[in-house]
Design an enzyme around this catalytic site. Structure first.
Site, PDB file in Angstrom:
ATOM      1  N   CYS A  87       0.868  -1.189   0.000  1.00  0.00           N
ATOM      2  CA  CYS A  87       0.000   0.000   0.000  1.00  0.00           C
ATOM      3  C   CYS A  87       0.898   1.230   0.000  1.00  0.00           C
ATOM      4  O   CYS A  87       1.799   1.340   0.835  1.00  0.00           O
ATOM      5  CB  CYS A  87      -0.883   0.010   1.249  1.00  0.00           C
ATOM      6  SG  CYS A  87      -1.821   1.543   1.438  1.00  0.00           S
ATOM      7  N   GLN A 305     -18.821  -8.507  12.211  1.00  0.00           N
ATOM      8  CA  GLN A 305     -17.374  -8.572  12.015  1.00  0.00           C
ATOM      9  C   GLN A 305     -16.960  -7.979  10.667  1.00  0.00           C
ATOM     10  O   GLN A 305     -17.665  -8.138   9.675  1.00  0.00           O
ATOM     11  CB  GLN A 305     -16.922 -10.037  12.082  1.00  0.00           C
ATOM     12  CG  GLN A 305     -17.304 -10.750  13.367  1.00  0.00           C
ATOM     13  CD  GLN A 305     -16.476 -10.289  14.558  1.00  0.00           C
ATOM     14  OE1 GLN A 305     -15.522  -9.529  14.416  1.00  0.00           O
ATOM     15  NE2 GLN A 305     -16.854 -10.729  15.742  1.00  0.00           N
ATOM     16  N   GLU A 356     -28.126  -8.361  24.194  1.00  0.00           N
ATOM     17  CA  GLU A 356     -27.481  -7.362  23.335  1.00  0.00           C
ATOM     18  C   GLU A 356     -28.035  -5.988  23.705  1.00  0.00           C
ATOM     19  O   GLU A 356     -29.224  -5.849  23.973  1.00  0.00           O
ATOM     20  CB  GLU A 356     -27.762  -7.726  21.868  1.00  0.00           C
ATOM     21  CG  GLU A 356     -27.461  -6.671  20.832  1.00  0.00           C
ATOM     22  CD  GLU A 356     -26.004  -6.233  20.781  1.00  0.00           C
ATOM     23  OE1 GLU A 356     -25.102  -7.071  20.693  1.00  0.00           O
ATOM     24  OE2 GLU A 356     -25.779  -4.995  20.832  1.00  0.00           O
ATOM     25  N   CYS A 430     -11.501  -9.574  21.414  1.00  0.00           N
ATOM     26  CA  CYS A 430     -10.760  -8.816  20.395  1.00  0.00           C
ATOM     27  C   CYS A 430      -9.657  -7.989  21.053  1.00  0.00           C
ATOM     28  O   CYS A 430      -9.089  -7.112  20.407  1.00  0.00           O
ATOM     29  CB  CYS A 430     -11.706  -7.943  19.589  1.00  0.00           C
ATOM     30  SG  CYS A 430     -12.692  -6.816  20.590  1.00  0.00           S
TER      31      CYS A 430
HETATM   32  C1  LIG Z   1     -17.570  -7.655  19.551  1.00  0.00           C
HETATM   33  S1  LIG Z   1     -19.275  -7.463  19.224  1.00  0.00           S
HETATM   34  C2  LIG Z   1     -19.762  -9.141  18.987  1.00  0.00           C
HETATM   35  C3  LIG Z   1     -21.076  -9.360  18.325  1.00  0.00           C
HETATM   36  C4  LIG Z   1     -21.363 -10.770  17.829  1.00  0.00           C
HETATM   37  N1  LIG Z   1     -21.045 -11.777  18.798  1.00  0.00           N
HETATM   38  C5  LIG Z   1     -20.654 -11.016  16.512  1.00  0.00           C
HETATM   39  O1  LIG Z   1     -19.733 -11.805  16.437  1.00  0.00           O
HETATM   40  O2  LIG Z   1     -21.063 -10.414  15.498  1.00  0.00           O
HETATM   41  C6  LIG Z   1     -19.886  -7.039  20.802  1.00  0.00           C
HETATM   42  C7  LIG Z   1     -21.379  -6.829  20.855  1.00  0.00           C
HETATM   43  O3  LIG Z   1     -21.740  -6.659  22.225  1.00  0.00           O
HETATM   44  C8  LIG Z   1     -22.709  -5.646  22.334  1.00  0.00           C
HETATM   45  N2  LIG Z   1     -22.626  -5.163  23.726  1.00  0.00           N
HETATM   46  C9  LIG Z   1     -21.871  -4.171  24.233  1.00  0.00           C
HETATM   47  N3  LIG Z   1     -22.023  -4.098  25.573  1.00  0.00           N
HETATM   48  C10 LIG Z   1     -22.891  -5.078  25.913  1.00  0.00           C
HETATM   49  C11 LIG Z   1     -23.436  -5.522  27.152  1.00  0.00           C
HETATM   50  N4  LIG Z   1     -23.124  -4.918  28.304  1.00  0.00           N
HETATM   51  N5  LIG Z   1     -24.283  -6.567  27.138  1.00  0.00           N
HETATM   52  C12 LIG Z   1     -24.621  -7.183  25.987  1.00  0.00           C
HETATM   53  N6  LIG Z   1     -24.134  -6.803  24.767  1.00  0.00           N
HETATM   54  C13 LIG Z   1     -23.282  -5.763  24.738  1.00  0.00           C
HETATM   55  C14 LIG Z   1     -22.341  -4.675  21.245  1.00  0.00           C
HETATM   56  O4  LIG Z   1     -23.432  -3.856  20.868  1.00  0.00           O
HETATM   57  C15 LIG Z   1     -21.893  -5.626  20.111  1.00  0.00           C
HETATM   58  O5  LIG Z   1     -22.977  -5.994  19.299  1.00  0.00           O
END
Ligand SMILES: C[S@@+](CC[C@H](N)C(=O)[O-])C[C@H]1O[C@@H](n2cnc3c(N)ncnc32)[C@H](O)[C@@H]1O
Length: 475
Positions: A87, A305, A356, A430
């Protein structure tokens, strides 16, 4: 002043360098921000642009009590793992600090960072950390490039009209990156079409310095498995004139765009999408993506993702690790659009229970359960409250999957899991640093036993690393 990073014992160490001084460093590892890490005496020095294996000359730019930051002057002896970065703007953009390393070396150093974080922060040593899993090569044969199905690109005024790109490292200076090689080609095409439609629609880029203009970001997401595409235009005010014209201009340029939406973000913060729901300007209310056994609806503000091919590897492994417990009730504690819980049901679980905090994602998850004919129930709210309400103490569900944002899990959720433990717990993370902290809390006193950690390269070229930690209830 005492030299930073010193023990103060009787044995004299080499004098610590001073601010502005040039030093020679052997770079041995990668920091969480992607900087190369070396040592000058016992002072840890972070050098952006340097990679492990390099010997560099660098000037100390910033002294902190326990470490320093230095500007790279020259690479005196390049790492044997270096390659020409694919890049032209990688150094100015800063989004891909590992790009000068071969993909194999990137994964080696990310795994080393994970092992180091587990030991340093979590006191976890001797646990099996597998080799980093990666997405298989796609039709283009390059799983490490063109993988990014989602990009949020800031917009700025350029000499010949609006430009899009990414902010340079640690700044709000936009580096034009419409040809970003890590971004999926269809996503690049969509961003270019929206960018080129702004001026004809009379929508000027927002200027942070003057507070004038409207358009802050173009957020794009494509369905790699379906060919569908979506763009969200983020503006400062709720109804700037020109949005109807924008929809006409964009659809004239991209007849096959699936969804064009508008989000309002008035805050003077780094937040990208507004807090309210996005409004559809043209087309459907989202796109579909295919991962493993699932077809998923993704609406403009739901999390999904950025690398669907690698996410498939991650989800398949996370679900496989549930083992026999995964045949019962599986709690998907941070469900997003429901991918992991629904995949578990498709693989034989009785049902998924998802939590969620984003309403649009809960709506998507429910729609996805119906669309795929899978038994699941998704609730809106924080997992730390909903889990304890459902399983106050004693017997927990059969299996739980955690997948929190980078900050990791709040103590209340970890405590809830300890007082009503599932037979099997899979933690998808992550951020190695918060994973290490949370694993230490979960395993304290022998409540859960950590069986293994499986890193997955979801973000090649960057310093980010995803990992699946597998725990079993001990007692
Ligand atoms: C890293 S993402 C993972 C989503 C899903 N597992 C995926 O792989 O697509 C984290 C998710 O947790 C939600 N989130 C954040 N804080 C939370 C909480 N206290 N309780 C439940 N969900 C939460 C976010 O909105 C987001 O959708």
């Amino acid at each position: 002043m005492a030299a930073p990073g010193r023990g103060g014992g009787g044995v004299s160490a080499p004098a610590a360098p001073r601010q502005g001084e040039a030093v020679t460093l052997d770079i041995t590892s990668v920091a969480s921000g992607g900087e190369g890490v070396g040592r000058s005496g016992d002072l840890v020095v972070f050098v952006p642009g340097a990679v492990p294996g390099d010997r560099v000359r660098a000037r100390i730019a910033q002294m902190r009590p326990r470490y320093a930051r230095a500007d790279l002057l020259t690479v005196e002896r390049p790492s044997p793992d270096r390659r020409p970065p694919p890049c032209p703007v990688w150094q100015r953009c800063g989004g891909c600090p590992l790009m000068p390393l071969s993909p194999a070396a990137q994964r080696r150093h990310k795994r080393a960072r994970l092992i180091e974080a587990l030991a340093r922060i979590g006191g976890i040593a001797g646990v099996e950390v597998e080799e980093v899993l990666a997405a298989p090569a796609g039709p283009a044969g390059q799983p490490d490039l063109a993988y990014r199905a989602k990009a949020a690109m800031p917009v700025a005024a350029g000499p010949q009209g609006p430009i899009v790109g990414f902010y340079g490292r640690g700044s709000h200076r936009l580096v034009e990156a419409s040809a970003c090689p890590v971004t999926h080609p269809l996503a690049r095409r969509v961003v270019a079409a929206v960018r080129d439609s702004l001026a004809p629609a009379g929508l000027a880029p927002y200027d942070e310095a003057t507070g004038r203009g409207e358009v802050r970001h173009i957020v794009v997401r494509v369905g790699v498995g379906t060919g569908e595409s979506m763009a969200v235009v983020v503006t400062r005010s709720p109804r700037p004139p020109g949005l109807d014209r924008l929809a006409e201009e964009v659809t004239a340029r991209l007849a096959d765009l699936t969804c064009l939406a508008h989000s309002v973000q008035p805050e003077a913060t780094n937040r990208i999408l507004g807090r309210g729901p996005a409004r559809v300007l043209a087309g459907r209310d989202g796109i579909r993506e295919r991962v493993g056994p699932l077809t998923l609806h993704l609406s403009p503000t739901s999390f999904f993702q950025v690398n669907p091919a690698a996410a498939e590897v991650l989800y398949a492994r996370a679900v496989a690790e549930l083992g026999p417990a995964g045949a019962g009730t599986v709690v998907d504690a941070h469900a997003g659009v429901g991918a992991i819980g629904l995949w578990a049901v498709a693989a034989g679980a009785e049902r998924a229970v998802g939590f969620e905090t984003v309403a649009a994602a809960v709506a998507d998850a429910r729609r996805n359960a119906a669309m795929n004919g899978l038994s699941a129930e998704f609730s809106l709210g924080p997992a730390e409250i909903l889990y304890r309400r459902r399983w106050p103490a004693g017997e927990g569900p059969d299996a739980v999957v955690l997948d929190p944002p980078r900050a990791g899990c709040p103590s209340a959720l970890l405590e809830g899991l300890r007082s009503a433990p599932p037979a099997r717990l899979v933690y998808v993370s992550c951020a190695p640093e918060t994973l290490a902290r949370d694993l230490a809390r979960l395993t304290a006193g022998g409540r859960f036993r950590l069986e293994r950690v499986v890193p997955v390269d979801l973000f090649p070229q960057t310093a980010h690393l995803e990992a699946v930690a597998v725990l079993r209830r001990d007692r």
